[in-house]
Write an enzyme that holds these catalytic residues in place. Structure first.
Site, PDB file in Angstrom:
ATOM      1  N   GLY A  46       0.826  -1.207   0.000  1.00 16.85           N
ATOM      2  CA  GLY A  46       0.000   0.000   0.000  1.00 16.85           C
ATOM      3  C   GLY A  46       0.857   1.252   0.000  1.00 16.85           C
ATOM      4  N   TYR A  68      -0.693   6.915   3.047  1.00 18.34           N
ATOM      5  CA  TYR A  68       0.095   7.780   3.947  1.00 18.34           C
ATOM      6  C   TYR A  68       1.146   6.976   4.713  1.00 18.34           C
ATOM      7  CZ  TYR A  68      -3.014  11.511   2.748  1.00 18.34           C
ATOM      8  OH  TYR A  68      -3.695  12.466   2.030  1.00 18.34           O
ATOM      9  N   GLU A 104     -17.000  17.659   5.420  1.00 17.79           N
ATOM     10  CA  GLU A 104     -16.112  18.292   4.436  1.00 17.79           C
ATOM     11  C   GLU A 104     -16.696  18.186   3.026  1.00 17.79           C
ATOM     12  OE1 GLU A 104     -12.065  16.836   5.129  1.00 17.79           O
ATOM     13  OE2 GLU A 104     -11.746  18.577   6.421  1.00 17.79           O
ATOM     14  N   GLN A 150      -2.769  11.628   9.890  1.00 14.22           N
ATOM     15  CA  GLN A 150      -1.797  12.121  10.860  1.00 14.22           C
ATOM     16  C   GLN A 150      -1.090  10.937  11.553  1.00 14.22           C
ATOM     17  OE1 GLN A 150      -2.065  15.308  14.561  1.00 14.22           O
ATOM     18  NE2 GLN A 150      -3.911  14.671  13.634  1.00 14.22           N
ATOM     19  N   LYS A 176      -5.604  24.586   7.795  1.00 12.34           N
ATOM     20  CA  LYS A 176      -5.884  23.353   7.035  1.00 12.34           C
ATOM     21  C   LYS A 176      -5.002  23.295   5.788  1.00 12.34           C
ATOM     22  CE  LYS A 176      -8.686  19.790   6.050  1.00 12.34           C
ATOM     23  NZ  LYS A 176      -7.796  18.678   5.918  1.00 12.34           N
TER      24      LYS A 176
HETATM   25  P1  FAD Z   1      -4.554   5.043   2.545  1.00 12.17           P
HETATM   26  O1  FAD Z   1      -4.020   6.403   2.513  1.00 12.17           O
HETATM   27  O2  FAD Z   1      -5.987   4.807   2.281  1.00 12.17           O
HETATM   28  O3  FAD Z   1      -3.704   4.184   1.487  1.00 12.17           O
HETATM   29  C1  FAD Z   1      -3.917   2.841   1.207  1.00 12.17           C
HETATM   30  C2  FAD Z   1      -3.190   2.528  -0.090  1.00 12.17           C
HETATM   31  O4  FAD Z   1      -3.255   1.120  -0.320  1.00 12.17           O
HETATM   32  C3  FAD Z   1      -3.818   3.192  -1.324  1.00 12.17           C
HETATM   33  O5  FAD Z   1      -2.807   3.660  -2.172  1.00 12.17           O
HETATM   34  C4  FAD Z   1      -4.602   2.052  -1.979  1.00 12.17           C
HETATM   35  O6  FAD Z   1      -4.737   2.191  -3.386  1.00 12.17           O
HETATM   36  C5  FAD Z   1      -3.713   0.872  -1.651  1.00 12.17           C
HETATM   37  N1  FAD Z   1      -4.432  -0.411  -1.612  1.00 12.17           N
HETATM   38  C6  FAD Z   1      -5.571  -0.689  -0.932  1.00 12.17           C
HETATM   39  N2  FAD Z   1      -5.890  -1.984  -1.083  1.00 12.17           N
HETATM   40  C7  FAD Z   1      -4.933  -2.529  -1.874  1.00 12.17           C
HETATM   41  C8  FAD Z   1      -4.698  -3.852  -2.364  1.00 12.17           C
HETATM   42  N3  FAD Z   1      -5.520  -4.870  -2.085  1.00 12.17           N
HETATM   43  N4  FAD Z   1      -3.612  -4.061  -3.138  1.00 12.17           N
HETATM   44  C9  FAD Z   1      -2.762  -3.038  -3.435  1.00 12.17           C
HETATM   45  N5  FAD Z   1      -2.928  -1.782  -2.992  1.00 12.17           N
HETATM   46  C10 FAD Z   1      -3.987  -1.534  -2.217  1.00 12.17           C
HETATM   47  N6  FAD Z   1      -7.054  12.279   8.123  1.00 12.17           N
HETATM   48  C11 FAD Z   1      -6.363  13.297   8.689  1.00 12.17           C
HETATM   49  O7  FAD Z   1      -5.487  13.045   9.548  1.00 12.17           O
HETATM   50  N7  FAD Z   1      -6.601  14.591   8.351  1.00 12.17           N
HETATM   51  C12 FAD Z   1      -7.510  14.930   7.397  1.00 12.17           C
HETATM   52  O8  FAD Z   1      -7.711  16.114   7.103  1.00 12.17           O
HETATM   53  C13 FAD Z   1      -8.244  13.890   6.764  1.00 12.17           C
HETATM   54  N8  FAD Z   1      -9.130  14.183   5.804  1.00 12.17           N
HETATM   55  C14 FAD Z   1      -9.809  13.162   5.174  1.00 12.17           C
HETATM   56  C15 FAD Z   1     -10.710  13.500   4.160  1.00 12.17           C
HETATM   57  C16 FAD Z   1     -11.418  12.502   3.509  1.00 12.17           C
HETATM   58  C17 FAD Z   1     -12.379  12.876   2.409  1.00 12.17           C
HETATM   59  C18 FAD Z   1     -11.227  11.144   3.882  1.00 12.17           C
HETATM   60  C19 FAD Z   1     -11.987  10.045   3.165  1.00 12.17           C
HETATM   61  C20 FAD Z   1     -10.327  10.799   4.880  1.00 12.17           C
HETATM   62  C21 FAD Z   1      -9.610  11.812   5.535  1.00 12.17           C
HETATM   63  N9  FAD Z   1      -8.680  11.519   6.557  1.00 12.17           N
HETATM   64  C22 FAD Z   1      -7.983  12.539   7.161  1.00 12.17           C
HETATM   65  C23 FAD Z   1      -8.384  10.117   6.925  1.00 12.17           C
HETATM   66  C24 FAD Z   1      -7.112   9.672   6.181  1.00 12.17           C
HETATM   67  O9  FAD Z   1      -7.242   9.941   4.807  1.00 12.17           O
HETATM   68  C25 FAD Z   1      -6.802   8.190   6.385  1.00 12.17           C
HETATM   69  O10 FAD Z   1      -6.724   7.938   7.771  1.00 12.17           O
HETATM   70  C26 FAD Z   1      -5.478   7.843   5.716  1.00 12.17           C
HETATM   71  O11 FAD Z   1      -5.613   7.941   4.311  1.00 12.17           O
HETATM   72  C27 FAD Z   1      -5.009   6.444   6.099  1.00 12.17           C
HETATM   73  O12 FAD Z   1      -3.763   6.209   5.519  1.00 12.17           O
HETATM   74  P2  FAD Z   1      -3.322   4.719   5.153  1.00 12.17           P
HETATM   75  O13 FAD Z   1      -1.889   4.800   4.747  1.00 12.17           O
HETATM   76  O14 FAD Z   1      -3.683   3.775   6.229  1.00 12.17           O
HETATM   77  O15 FAD Z   1      -4.244   4.307   3.916  1.00 12.17           O
HETATM   78  P1  NAD Z   2     -16.624   8.768  11.202  1.00  6.25           P
HETATM   79  O1  NAD Z   2     -16.764   7.414  11.764  1.00  6.25           O
HETATM   80  O2  NAD Z   2     -15.744   9.741  11.873  1.00  6.25           O
HETATM   81  O3  NAD Z   2     -18.064   9.436  11.037  1.00  6.25           O
HETATM   82  C1  NAD Z   2     -19.132   8.721  10.491  1.00  6.25           C
HETATM   83  C2  NAD Z   2     -20.456   9.337  10.933  1.00  6.25           C
HETATM   84  O4  NAD Z   2     -21.509   8.608  10.328  1.00  6.25           O
HETATM   85  C3  NAD Z   2     -20.664   9.250  12.439  1.00  6.25           C
HETATM   86  O5  NAD Z   2     -21.008  10.525  12.917  1.00  6.25           O
HETATM   87  C4  NAD Z   2     -21.811   8.239  12.593  1.00  6.25           C
HETATM   88  O6  NAD Z   2     -22.640   8.507  13.683  1.00  6.25           O
HETATM   89  C5  NAD Z   2     -22.555   8.415  11.272  1.00  6.25           C
HETATM   90  N1  NAD Z   2     -23.364   7.238  10.896  1.00  6.25           N
HETATM   91  C6  NAD Z   2     -23.071   5.933  11.088  1.00  6.25           C
HETATM   92  N2  NAD Z   2     -24.065   5.147  10.612  1.00  6.25           N
HETATM   93  C7  NAD Z   2     -24.996   5.980  10.093  1.00  6.25           C
HETATM   94  C8  NAD Z   2     -26.253   5.770   9.445  1.00  6.25           C
HETATM   95  N3  NAD Z   2     -26.745   4.553   9.246  1.00  6.25           N
HETATM   96  N4  NAD Z   2     -26.936   6.857   9.040  1.00  6.25           N
HETATM   97  C9  NAD Z   2     -26.456   8.108   9.233  1.00  6.25           C
HETATM   98  N5  NAD Z   2     -25.278   8.357   9.843  1.00  6.25           N
HETATM   99  C10 NAD Z   2     -24.548   7.314  10.259  1.00  6.25           C
HETATM  100  O7  NAD Z   2     -16.153   8.529   9.685  1.00  6.25           O
HETATM  101  P2  NAD Z   2     -15.534   9.537   8.616  1.00  6.25           P
HETATM  102  O8  NAD Z   2     -16.134  10.881   8.721  1.00  6.25           O
HETATM  103  O9  NAD Z   2     -15.601   8.817   7.322  1.00  6.25           O
HETATM  104  O10 NAD Z   2     -14.011   9.623   9.053  1.00  6.25           O
HETATM  105  C11 NAD Z   2     -13.165   8.474   9.013  1.00  6.25           C
HETATM  106  C12 NAD Z   2     -11.852   8.816   9.675  1.00  6.25           C
HETATM  107  O11 NAD Z   2     -11.163   9.789   8.906  1.00  6.25           O
HETATM  108  C13 NAD Z   2     -12.035   9.405  11.071  1.00  6.25           C
HETATM  109  O12 NAD Z   2     -11.022   8.947  11.890  1.00  6.25           O
HETATM  110  C14 NAD Z   2     -11.878  10.886  10.840  1.00  6.25           C
HETATM  111  O13 NAD Z   2     -11.343  11.545  11.980  1.00  6.25           O
HETATM  112  C15 NAD Z   2     -10.891  10.924   9.690  1.00  6.25           C
HETATM  113  N6  NAD Z   2     -11.117  12.151   8.906  1.00  6.25           N
HETATM  114  C16 NAD Z   2     -10.512  13.285   9.349  1.00  6.25           C
HETATM  115  C17 NAD Z   2     -10.734  14.467   8.677  1.00  6.25           C
HETATM  116  C18 NAD Z   2     -10.066  15.731   9.167  1.00  6.25           C
HETATM  117  O14 NAD Z   2      -9.263  15.649  10.104  1.00  6.25           O
HETATM  118  N7  NAD Z   2     -10.329  16.880   8.575  1.00  6.25           N
HETATM  119  C19 NAD Z   2     -11.563  14.490   7.546  1.00  6.25           C
HETATM  120  C20 NAD Z   2     -12.177  13.320   7.132  1.00  6.25           C
HETATM  121  C21 NAD Z   2     -11.946  12.143   7.832  1.00  6.25           C
END
Ligand code: FAD
Ligand code: NAD
Length: 395
Positions: A10, A13, A166, A311, A372
């Site tokens: 993978g 991050y 977001e 993070q 941010k």
């Molecule tokens: P990922 O970053 O998801 O990477 C996994 C990698 O593995 C990817 O490249 C994927 O393609 C690859 N992969 C998966 N399965 C396979 C497979 N079977 N074979 C080969 N490759 C594979 N967190 C924060 O701290 N701050 C934020 O502001 C924040 N904002 C977010 C906004 C959004 C919209 C979302 C959805 C999440 C956000 N998060 C944020 C959460 C954060 O993105 C995740 O916690 C983070 O990406 C996890 O990192 P990771 O390395 O575990 O996995």
């Molecule tokens: P989350 O688990 O943080 O939030 C999911 C939300 O969906 C919860 O509030 C939950 O009560 C609600 N929910 C669950 N089942 C539901 C249902 N059946 N109907 C309606 N609502 C329902 O998940 P996320 O927002 O995808 O975040 C995933 C991870 O990524 C978290 O750890 C989050 O902190 C991180 N993240 C961080 C940022 C940031 O720091 N800016 C941004 C995006 C994600």
């Protein structure tokens, strides 16, 4: 002695940070390092709500992996991981197999649907680069095909956690431009965010939540809280109180579970996440390290697992590179325990607004939005220096 094989699964991050650091620390004669990833690019998951809403170009949220790594030191394999056979120290990929001495698993997470009927079929819940593009194209299509007074363009977002908030913020910001482009009256567009818990952003600071909700309501977002979605259809959702919302776009942002490869490989896990020890080792496996969203560690202060965040994933990747290097060099005393350093949490509310906690300080508005952006830029700088920050940053 033969060279050790380090395999990283993978390039998210955790994986990309560990690979970049290992290539800096180790010489080619010390170990063979292989990085496996589904795609030939690394995407910035933390920014995906923007291309998903169409407010930021998608090409700015990914980078070709070969641009980040020195391929004289790291062997890149574009393939899909199918299973990890720890008893044989082997990883099964779709096209081949790999042996390892040290394994870093950083396969990230998948959308958690809690078995709710219809979600897998009809909702947009893939927070990946391709998933974001698909969602944006689908929304644009709804505007493009709008054909008259009686029809409404409705978008339902399930979950008002950080991802849901977001995304809702970005799409609310994009709607006026879409209405203008496709000649759709603004009052024919509905954005509804449905949350199961009694509040938006459960567990986050109340004042910040109030500020965020009020700003989003002013932009036309409707919130339904304390009401889970219980079923999803092609043209809408059914809520637990039997209310039905018609919508051709249902976005699922209600939480994540660890990669399905974890369960398939027989690791002890909770919803696809492995509880790792202070060295990020999987239970009973000294040479298998699990990082990022497919692992969890307990926060002793709250007695709950730390939430899965970029993070933490980055800090885990960084520590693993240090510890594997120390192990290879026989410097066991330099091996460190994982101690997460949580700098804060900031949720964007569109381009110029955000809410966040930086340390214990509450930040709102333009200041929070700048924090941010600085966080996102810092990440680009860490993995690709100033050049990458300038090329891909959102200023
Ligand atoms: P990922 O970053 O998801 O990477 C996994 C990698 O593995 C990817 O490249 C994927 O393609 C690859 N992969 C998966 N399965 C396979 C497979 N079977 N074979 C080969 N490759 C594979 N967190 C924060 O701290 N701050 C934020 O502001 C924040 N904002 C977010 C906004 C959004 C919209 C979302 C959805 C999440 C956000 N998060 C944020 C959460 C954060 O993105 C995740 O916690 C983070 O990406 C996890 O990192 P990771 O390395 O575990 O996995
Ligand atoms: P989350 O688990 O943080 O939030 C999911 C939300 O969906 C919860 O509030 C939950 O009560 C609600 N929910 C669950 N089942 C539901 C249902 N059946 N109907 C309606 N609502 C329902 O998940 P996320 O927002 O995808 O975040 C995933 C991870 O990524 C978290 O750890 C989050 O902190 C991180 N993240 C961080 C940022 C940031 O720091 N800016 C941004 C995006 C994600």
């Amino acid at each position: 002695m033969s060279k050790k094989e380090i395999v990283i699964l993978g390039a998210g991050y955790a994986g990309i940070v560990s690979a970049i650091k290992l290539q800096k620390k180790l010489s080619a004669s010390e170990a063979n390092i292989t990085l496996v990833n589904k795609n030939d690019y690394h995407y910035f998951t933390t920014e995906l709500h923007q291309p998903a809403a169409g407010t930021f170009p998608e090409e700015k949220t990914r980078i070709t992996i070969s641009e980040l790594l020195n391929q004289d030191k790291i062997n890149l394999i574009q393939d899909e991981v199918v299973e990890i056979k720890t008893s044989e120290q082997t990883v099964i990929l779709k096209k081949t197999q790999l042996k390892y001495d040290y394994l870093i698993v950083g396969l990230g997470s998948e959308s958690e649907t809690f078995g709710i009927p219809g979600l897998k079929e009809y909702a947009f819940g893939k927070w990946t680069y391709k998933g974001a593009i698909k969602l944006r194209n689908h929304i644009e299509k709804q505007f493009e095909t709008y054909n008259g007074e009686s029809e409404q363009v409705s978008i339902v977002v399930g979950g008002a956690g950080f991802t849901g908030i977001e995304f809702v913020s970005e799409i609310a910001e994009r709607i006026p431009a879409l209405c203008k482009q496709y000649n759709v009256p603004r009052d024919k567009v509905r954005i509804v965010c449905v949350e199961a818990a009694p509040t938006v952003l459960p567990g986050f600071d109340e004042k910040l939540v109030k500020y965020g909700v009020s700003k989003l309501e002013k932009k036309g977002v409707e919130f339904i809280i304390g009401t889970p979605i219980k079923e999803c259809f092609e043209n809408g959702v059914l809520l637990a109180d039997e209310q039905r919302i018609n919508a051709r776009t249902v976005v699922w942002a209600a939480g994540v579970r660890g990669s399905s490869v974890i369960e398939k490989s027989g690791f002890e896990n909770v919803r696809g996440r492995v509880g790792v020890n202070e060295y990020l080792q999987a239970p009973g496996l000294e040479n298998v390290f699990i990082a990022g969203d497919c692992s969890f560690i307990m926060n002793k202060a709250t007695e709950r697992p730390y939430p899965p965040t970029a993070q933490i994933a980055m800090q885990m990747g960084d520590l693993l590179a240090e510890n594997i290097t120390a192990t290879l060099r026989g410097k066991e005393k330099e091996i460190k325990e994982f101690k997460p350093s949580i700098k804060g949490t900031v949720a964007s509310l569109g381009r110029k607004d955000a809410i966040g906690l930086v340390g214990n300080m509450k930040v709102y508005g333009f200041l929070a939005a700048s924090v941010k952006k600085a966080i996102d830029l810092r990440y680009l700088f860490i993995i690709g220096g100033i050049k990458l920050a300038l090329k891909k940053g959102r200023f």
